[in-house]
Design an enzyme around this catalytic site. Structure first.
Site, PDB file in Angstrom:
ATOM      1  N   LYS A  55      86.393 106.852  -5.010  1.00 26.80           N
ATOM      2  CA  LYS A  55      87.655 107.486  -5.419  1.00 26.80           C
ATOM      3  C   LYS A  55      88.373 107.865  -4.130  1.00 26.80           C
ATOM      4  O   LYS A  55      88.651 109.038  -3.855  1.00 26.80           O
ATOM      5  CB  LYS A  55      87.309 108.698  -6.326  1.00 26.80           C
ATOM      6  CG  LYS A  55      88.469 109.328  -7.058  1.00 26.80           C
ATOM      7  CD  LYS A  55      88.997 108.505  -8.200  1.00 26.80           C
ATOM      8  CE  LYS A  55      90.198 109.209  -8.821  1.00 26.80           C
ATOM      9  NZ  LYS A  55      90.995 108.342  -9.692  1.00 26.80           N
TER      10      LYS A  55
ATOM     11  N   TYR B 284      75.115 116.113  -7.241  1.00 32.51           N
ATOM     12  CA  TYR B 284      73.983 116.675  -7.980  1.00 32.51           C
ATOM     13  C   TYR B 284      73.100 117.557  -7.092  1.00 32.51           C
ATOM     14  O   TYR B 284      72.361 118.401  -7.587  1.00 32.51           O
ATOM     15  CB  TYR B 284      73.129 115.570  -8.614  1.00 32.51           C
ATOM     16  CG  TYR B 284      73.827 114.802  -9.721  1.00 32.51           C
ATOM     17  CD1 TYR B 284      75.057 115.213 -10.221  1.00 32.51           C
ATOM     18  CD2 TYR B 284      73.258 113.665 -10.272  1.00 32.51           C
ATOM     19  CE1 TYR B 284      75.704 114.507 -11.222  1.00 32.51           C
ATOM     20  CE2 TYR B 284      73.894 112.963 -11.288  1.00 32.51           C
ATOM     21  CZ  TYR B 284      75.125 113.389 -11.749  1.00 32.51           C
ATOM     22  OH  TYR B 284      75.756 112.691 -12.741  1.00 32.51           O
TER      23      TYR B 284
ATOM     24  N   ASP C 255      75.160 103.824 -17.408  1.00 37.61           N
ATOM     25  CA  ASP C 255      75.019 103.947 -18.864  1.00 37.61           C
ATOM     26  C   ASP C 255      76.099 103.151 -19.598  1.00 37.61           C
ATOM     27  O   ASP C 255      75.837 102.551 -20.635  1.00 37.61           O
ATOM     28  CB  ASP C 255      75.081 105.418 -19.300  1.00 37.61           C
ATOM     29  CG  ASP C 255      73.699 106.065 -19.307  1.00 37.61           C
ATOM     30  OD1 ASP C 255      72.802 105.513 -18.631  1.00 37.61           O
ATOM     31  OD2 ASP C 255      73.512 107.088 -19.973  1.00 37.61           O
TER      32      ASP C 255
ATOM     33  N   ASP D 148      75.562 107.237 -12.197  1.00 41.20           N
ATOM     34  CA  ASP D 148      74.948 107.787 -13.405  1.00 41.20           C
ATOM     35  C   ASP D 148      75.788 107.371 -14.627  1.00 41.20           C
ATOM     36  O   ASP D 148      75.281 106.880 -15.637  1.00 41.20           O
ATOM     37  CB  ASP D 148      74.906 109.323 -13.264  1.00 41.20           C
ATOM     38  CG  ASP D 148      74.097 109.989 -14.348  1.00 41.20           C
ATOM     39  OD1 ASP D 148      73.480 109.285 -15.160  1.00 41.20           O
ATOM     40  OD2 ASP D 148      74.092 111.238 -14.391  1.00 41.20           O
TER      41      ASP D 148
ATOM     42  N   ASP E  44      87.772 104.896 -11.757  1.00 39.47           N
ATOM     43  CA  ASP E  44      88.431 104.866 -13.074  1.00 39.47           C
ATOM     44  C   ASP E  44      88.746 103.434 -13.483  1.00 39.47           C
ATOM     45  O   ASP E  44      88.520 103.031 -14.627  1.00 39.47           O
ATOM     46  CB  ASP E  44      89.688 105.757 -13.076  1.00 39.47           C
ATOM     47  CG  ASP E  44      90.503 105.678 -11.793  1.00 39.47           C
ATOM     48  OD1 ASP E  44      90.047 105.033 -10.831  1.00 39.47           O
ATOM     49  OD2 ASP E  44      91.600 106.250 -11.756  1.00 39.47           O
TER      50      ASP E  44
END
Ligand code: NAD
Length: 368
Positions: free
Chosen positions: A196, A145, A256, A252, A228
């Site tokens: 990852k 980000y 959620d 992030d 994943d």
């Protein structure tokens, strides 16, 4: 007796009404667990515009700088957005500004689904075990980000190329890893680090650094999981997780996904932590949801997210573990006794009583 300075910024929408309940509970906790609070209110968001012409008035920022922690409601009223340019709107001019100003690098989102609220969870009961209780820890100031370069180039012929840069340093990973291991020590002593590492250089470094930091916390069980698989495991067997440690973007998304398990935004607190000085960690505490203008001013908002954010403040900024536990237990007790605001009410549930924001606050104060 310990004393703490807290900036109370209720903000917009349901902010002020849920904040009143949180302050009520906090004062009761102070009486019961013998600490004193200096709470000072100040306007922020559209309330800041109304009071002083901007989303984060200078006097409010000044108060935050002089405080040990910020207890925040929420900001934003979409109806008023068109009246000012984007960069002056509360989400940017107040929230992002505060994050930057106080170097808030660690975002903690506990997701707790008590057994009594099994009906509010989208997962089948047999996947919920004895209740879900996960802490998602997200690195908040690094990663893709913020990494540079970040740009869109014109390649000609209607073709464009967009670039975002995923970058982390050893120091940034170490810092958030320590927060994760320390948080795990206060819970069930298990940390799952998400990466990852099979594809990304960043993932390899992340895994190496977290493993190294983990050697300083031999009492915490560390496991690594690809993001994943983590996303899938959250749906298949969420009860396996205690602390989930994530870089910014993975956190992030997974925070959620995990939040959906708790059934309502009104149940979810959050903490964003900055530097630690003289045993106090500066922190910003708020509900995970927004200002909910659709239900504001009707005494129907769920105050639990705001109340639980005070418990996070006592635990992570002030080290008042017993008082934090006390508030969380009082919330559980009220839920088990059948207290329900509209968002968590199911008419088919026996013994459940639908109540308003104030009544829920009173029930939690009584339970405390
Ligand atoms: P929202 O979280 O405010 O509301 C989403 C839905 O959840 C609504 O139906 C709302 O009624 C419900 N809800 C939220 N909190 C609740 C509670 N405590 N009790 C019961 N129901 C609750 O999200 P939105 O509608 O997308 O955004 C509204 C405004 O809030 C926007 O201006 C947005 O930018 C802002 N916002 C602010 C923050 C923040 O201050 N940190 C976070 C998210 C959104």
């Amino acid at each position: 007796m310990n004393s703490f300075k807290i900036a109370v910024l209720a903000g917009d929408g349901i902010g002020p009404e849920v904040m009143v309940e949180a302050v009520k509970v906090l004062r009761q906790a102070g009486r019961k667990f013998d600490f004193s609070l200096e709470l000072t209110e100040a306007p922020v968001g559209w309330a800041g515009f109304d009071a002083a012409g901007k989303a984060l008035p200078d006097a409010t920022l000044d108060l935050c700088r002089k405080s040990d922690a910020i207890l925040f409601g929420s900001v934003g009223l979409p109806d008023r957005d068109p009246t000012v340019p984007k960069e002056q709107r509360p989400e940017r001019a107040a929230l992002l500004r505060i994050r930057k100003e106080f170097g808030l690098y660690a975002n903690l989102r506990p997701v707790k689904l008590p057994k009594a609220l099994a009906h509010a969870c989208p997962l089948a009961a047999d996947r919920q075990g004895d209740g879900i209780d996960i802490l998602v820890l997200r690195e908040l100031t690094g990663g893709i980000y913020f990494g540079q370069p970040k740009k869109t180039e014109d390649l000609g012929g209607g073709n464009q190329r967009a670039t975002d840069t995923l970058v982390y340093t050893t120091g940034e990973i170490e810092r958030i890893a320590h927060v994760g291991f320390k948080a795990a020590r206060l819970r069930r002593k298990k940390l799952t680090s998400i990466d990852k590492a099979n594809v990304l250089e960043n993932g390899i470094l992340w895994r190496e650094v977290v493993t190294r930091v983990g050697r300083e916390y031999p009492d915490v069980a560390l496991e690594h999981m690809f993001v994943d698989n983590g996303a899938m495991q959250l749906m298949l067997r969420p009860t396996q997780f205690d602390v989930l440690l994530c870089e910014n973007m993975f956190g992030d998304i997974l925070s959620d996904e995990a939040a959906a398990l708790a059934g309502s935004l009104g149940m979810l607190p959050s903490a964003s932590l900055g530097a630690t000085r003289q045993e106090k960690t500066f922190g910003f505490y708020e509900p995970a949801g927004g200002s909910a203008p659709d239900i504001a001013g009707k005494n129907i908002a769920n105050p639990i997210a705001q109340i639980l954010s005070t418990a996070l403040m006592l635990r992570y900024s002030f080290g008042l573990q017993a008082a934090a536990d006390g508030i969380e237990k009082a919330v559980s007790k009220a839920i088990e006794a059948g207290c329900r605001t509209g968002d968590i009410y199911n008419p088919r549930e026996t013994g459940a009583r639908k109540m308003g924001t104030r009544e829920m606050g009173d029930a939690i104060v009584a339970a405390l």
